[in-house]
Design an enzyme around this catalytic site. Structure first.
Site, mmCIF file in Angstrom:
data_model
loop_
_atom_site.group_PDB
_atom_site.id
_atom_site.type_symbol
_atom_site.label_atom_id
_atom_site.label_comp_id
_atom_site.label_asym_id
_atom_site.label_seq_id
_atom_site.Cartn_x
_atom_site.Cartn_y
_atom_site.Cartn_z
ATOM 1 N N LYS A 193 31.769 31.713 -49.872
ATOM 2 C CA LYS A 193 30.432 32.295 -50.046
ATOM 3 C C LYS A 193 30.525 33.764 -49.635
ATOM 4 C CE LYS A 193 26.918 33.310 -48.223
ATOM 5 N NZ LYS A 193 26.337 34.684 -48.254
ATOM 6 N N GLU A 267 35.578 36.136 -36.904
ATOM 7 C CA GLU A 267 35.900 37.578 -36.851
ATOM 8 C C GLU A 267 34.569 38.290 -36.797
ATOM 9 O OE1 GLU A 267 38.840 38.892 -36.668
ATOM 10 O OE2 GLU A 267 40.104 37.181 -37.172
ATOM 11 N N CYS A 301 34.242 47.086 -38.940
ATOM 12 C CA CYS A 301 34.101 46.323 -37.689
ATOM 13 C C CYS A 301 34.932 46.963 -36.589
ATOM 14 C CB CYS A 301 34.522 44.879 -37.914
ATOM 15 S SG CYS A 301 36.166 44.715 -38.621
ATOM 16 N N GLU A 400 26.488 47.472 -31.641
ATOM 17 C CA GLU A 400 27.126 47.869 -32.908
ATOM 18 C C GLU A 400 26.075 48.432 -33.868
ATOM 19 O OE1 GLU A 400 28.502 44.689 -35.538
ATOM 20 O OE2 GLU A 400 30.401 45.755 -35.743
HETATM 21 P P1 NAD Z 1 26.153 38.877 -41.289
HETATM 22 O O1 NAD Z 1 26.608 38.104 -40.119
HETATM 23 O O2 NAD Z 1 24.721 39.205 -41.409
HETATM 24 O O3 NAD Z 1 26.538 38.082 -42.646
HETATM 25 C C1 NAD Z 1 27.849 37.687 -42.929
HETATM 26 C C2 NAD Z 1 27.830 36.519 -43.893
HETATM 27 O O4 NAD Z 1 27.225 35.394 -43.262
HETATM 28 C C3 NAD Z 1 27.048 36.751 -45.174
HETATM 29 O O5 NAD Z 1 27.735 36.147 -46.233
HETATM 30 C C4 NAD Z 1 25.729 36.012 -44.909
HETATM 31 O O6 NAD Z 1 25.089 35.555 -46.081
HETATM 32 C C5 NAD Z 1 26.216 34.835 -44.092
HETATM 33 N N1 NAD Z 1 25.206 34.245 -43.202
HETATM 34 C C6 NAD Z 1 24.150 34.850 -42.613
HETATM 35 N N2 NAD Z 1 23.482 33.972 -41.834
HETATM 36 C C7 NAD Z 1 24.145 32.786 -41.929
HETATM 37 C C8 NAD Z 1 23.980 31.499 -41.344
HETATM 38 N N3 NAD Z 1 22.976 31.240 -40.495
HETATM 39 N N4 NAD Z 1 24.868 30.515 -41.653
HETATM 40 C C9 NAD Z 1 25.913 30.769 -42.475
HETATM 41 N N5 NAD Z 1 26.114 31.957 -43.074
HETATM 42 C C10 NAD Z 1 25.250 32.967 -42.800
HETATM 43 O O7 NAD Z 1 27.068 40.191 -41.342
HETATM 44 P P2 NAD Z 1 26.944 41.455 -42.289
HETATM 45 O O8 NAD Z 1 25.764 42.260 -41.902
HETATM 46 O O9 NAD Z 1 27.103 41.046 -43.716
HETATM 47 O O10 NAD Z 1 28.306 42.234 -41.907
HETATM 48 C C11 NAD Z 1 28.434 43.105 -40.844
HETATM 49 C C12 NAD Z 1 29.032 42.432 -39.634
HETATM 50 O O11 NAD Z 1 30.323 41.876 -39.929
HETATM 51 C C13 NAD Z 1 29.295 43.428 -38.516
HETATM 52 O O12 NAD Z 1 28.891 42.858 -37.295
HETATM 53 C C14 NAD Z 1 30.801 43.631 -38.536
HETATM 54 O O13 NAD Z 1 31.360 44.044 -37.329
HETATM 55 C C15 NAD Z 1 31.259 42.264 -38.927
HETATM 56 N N6 NAD Z 1 32.625 42.322 -39.457
HETATM 57 C C16 NAD Z 1 33.642 41.823 -38.685
HETATM 58 C C17 NAD Z 1 34.948 41.913 -39.147
HETATM 59 C C18 NAD Z 1 36.089 41.401 -38.332
HETATM 60 O O14 NAD Z 1 37.160 41.249 -38.884
HETATM 61 N N7 NAD Z 1 35.913 41.129 -37.061
HETATM 62 C C19 NAD Z 1 35.216 42.480 -40.398
HETATM 63 C C20 NAD Z 1 34.153 42.962 -41.138
HETATM 64 C C21 NAD Z 1 32.851 42.876 -40.664
#
Ligand code: NAD
Length: 496
Positions: A193, A267, A301, A400
């Site tokens: 997803k 992650e 990130c 962040e």
């Molecule tokens: P997010 O957590 O809002 O969403 C990530 C994914 O999770 C999306 O596909 C979203 O639809 C899904 N999602 C949201 N709520 C959910 C739930 N309750 N159950 C299951 N799935 C759900 O993150 P974002 O805003 O898309 O991305 C930014 C974040 O990602 C930042 O915090 C960044 O640091 C992190 N990030 C981490 C890494 C790493 O490798 N550590 C890499 C890239 C981004």
């Protein structure tokens, strides 16, 4: 250069693609969401809708999980010799290479990424991931073990089952691939997803793998939002969750998955510090300090968003970073000269604005450059922003922001630098600049982070693992460690 071959020096210009409406990819075929709903795809550089994708929900996830379950339980993939699985991954890498320009165009229009960076980072890393995990699959095997009793004992690495992979918006192609390549190399099947804001390239990857010989149902992609993500986590047919995203959502996922003891790798977010010691090569350090917070328009990130500078250098470095950051080329991601593109979505831009407003109300804080949107073509642009004078416990320093916003703080001793670097709840990446080799090793060992860069920032290779400690998550991606996350170990003990 032979005619017909792409030139490395001067790649052909990339133009904005015309999108055909995206469908789900389930069981090797494209299909609409069962609800018939569709989701808008927005170009962040204009704020305009450029297409739609199917808006999958729990019903579609159920269909996809059933396809993945059948492919795992009854299909050939898990029984395919690892070296043959490797051939499929290598073929996919080659097909992706042939579609480089198309992938750049899709990723750029979907996420607002500058085409020049997309070529050397996103597409190149995606291809090398398939090659790297293809290589590791070739060597997949167990071990024999000596025991204290008359027996022969050996271990067998086995795939876990159906993997649910959920990814965020900031590196769509790379983050899809860093789960897909090792999970498939290990013999698993998957439901993926991708993020709601950036769904396009995951569908191309699925199509390419199918063309490369991946059996139907092994990789299923369901585009959709939170409901679809939540359905993946809850589905009893999913054996493991691989999640990249925010710490907030990661906590929810770990808690939901805990009900059924489903293993999870997480992650999550970061707030990484970069330390400039007094003996650093300042040309390199200042360049890396800027790169670390503007790269991918700050939506990284592992962005280096907290700069810690030895007090005698503090004023000069702050001035140099702020002066040069304002001059980094910002604009249309399809212009090959652009380094900073738009923020990937309106809601992400608004979050950045809220954080910078906090800095304005903080006593002693000073915004040296930026601190505002940039009005350009209706896109979601934000100026690179450098702030000094913030208290270490302020929200801008501790939380962040996920945008091109840097705070700079002075320190007096090595101990203080390490304490400041370790002072947030996150622990994803860290860095330091010094010419003293002893100090490099000593400080690297004291920094609480999954990866530490010395005299550089952000260098990533599929062979080098990374991941979080503290609230940045657990588990590792990249490297053999990334493959191990998708394998179980079975021991066989035969009495002799
Ligand atoms: P997010 O957590 O809002 O969403 C990530 C994914 O999770 C999306 O596909 C979203 O639809 C899904 N999602 C949201 N709520 C959910 C739930 N309750 N159950 C299951 N799935 C759900 O993150 P974002 O805003 O898309 O991305 C930014 C974040 O990602 C930042 O915090 C960044 O640091 C992190 N990030 C981490 C890494 C790493 O490798 N550590 C890499 C890239 C981004």
């Amino acid at each position: 250069m032979t005619s017909g071959q792409p030139s490395i020096d001067a790649p052909a210009p990339i133009s904005r693609p015309t999108l055909s409406d995206g469908s789900l990819f389930i069981g090797g075929a494209r299909q609409d969401a069962l609800s018939g709903r569709r989701r808008e795809v927005i170009d962040p550089s204009t704020g305009k809708q450029i297409g739609t994708v199917a808006d999958g929900d729990a019903q579609d996830i159920d269909v996809a999980v059933r396809a993945a379950r059948t492919a795992f339980d009854d299909g050939p993939w898990r029984r395919t010799p690892p070296r043959e699985r490797a051939r499929v991954l290598m073929r996919a890498a080659e097909l992706l290479r042939q579609r480089t320009d198309e992938l750049i165009a899709l990723e750029s229009v979907d996420a607002g990424k500058p085409v020049s960076l997309c070529r050397i980072i996103d597409v190149a890393n995606t291809i090398s991931h398939f090659e790297y995990y293809g290589g590791l699959a070739q060597g997949l095997g167990g071990a024999t073990r000596q025991t204290a009793f008359p027996s022969m004992a050996y271990t067998v690495p086995e795939p876990i089952g159906v993997i649910g992979a959920i990814t965020p918006f900031n590196f769509p192609m790379i983050l899809s691939t860093s789960k897909i390549a090792p999970a498939l190399a290990a013999g698993n099947t998957m439901v993926h997803k991708p993020a709601e804001d950036t769904p396009l390239t995951a569908l191309v990857i699925a199509e390419v793998l199918s063309e490369a010989g991946l059996p139907d149902g092994v990789l299923n992609v369901v585009t959709g939002g939170v409901e679809a993500g939540d359905a993946v986590v809850r589905h009893p047919g999913v054996d493991k969750i691989a999640f990249t995203g925010s710490t907030l959502v990661g906590r929810k996922i770990a808690s939901t998955a805990g009900d059924s003891l489903k293993p999870v790798t997480l992650e999550l977010g970061g707030k990484s510090a970069q330390i400039i010691f007094e003996d650093a090569d300042l040309d390199i350090a200042i360049g890396k300090a800027i790169e670390a917070f503007v790269f991918n328009t700050g939506q990284f990130c592992m962005g280096g968003t907290r700069l810690l500078v030895a007090r005698p250098l503090f004023d000069a470095v702050s001035k140099a970073v702020a002066g040069a950051a304002g001059g980094v080329p910002l604009g249309d991601p399809f212009d090959p000269a652009t380094v900073i593109g738009p923020i990937a979505g309106a809601r992400h831009l608004e979050k950045i604005e809220r954080y910078v407003e906090l800095a304005r109300s903080e006593p002693g804080a000073e915004i040296l450059t930026g601190g505002h949107r940039i009005d350009l073509d209706g896109g979601y642009y934000y100026a690179p922003t450098v702030v000094v004078g913030m208290a270490n416990d302020s929200r801008l320093v501790q939380e962040e922001v996920f945008g091109p916003v840097l705070t700079i703080q002075p320190f007096d001793t090595e101990d203080e630098a390490v304490a400041l670097a370790n002072s947030t709840r996150y622990g994803l990446a860290a860095g330091l600049h010094t010419r003293d080799l002893n100090r490099a090793h000593r400080v690297a060992s004291r920094l609480q982070a999954g990866i530490v860069w010395v005299n550089t920032w952000g260098l990533m290779d599929p062979a080098v693992p990374f991941g979080g400690v503290k609230q940045s998550g657990y588990g590792r991606e990249y490297g053999p460690e990334g493959l191990a996350e998708y394998l179980d170990t079975k021991s066989v003990v035969i009495a002799m």
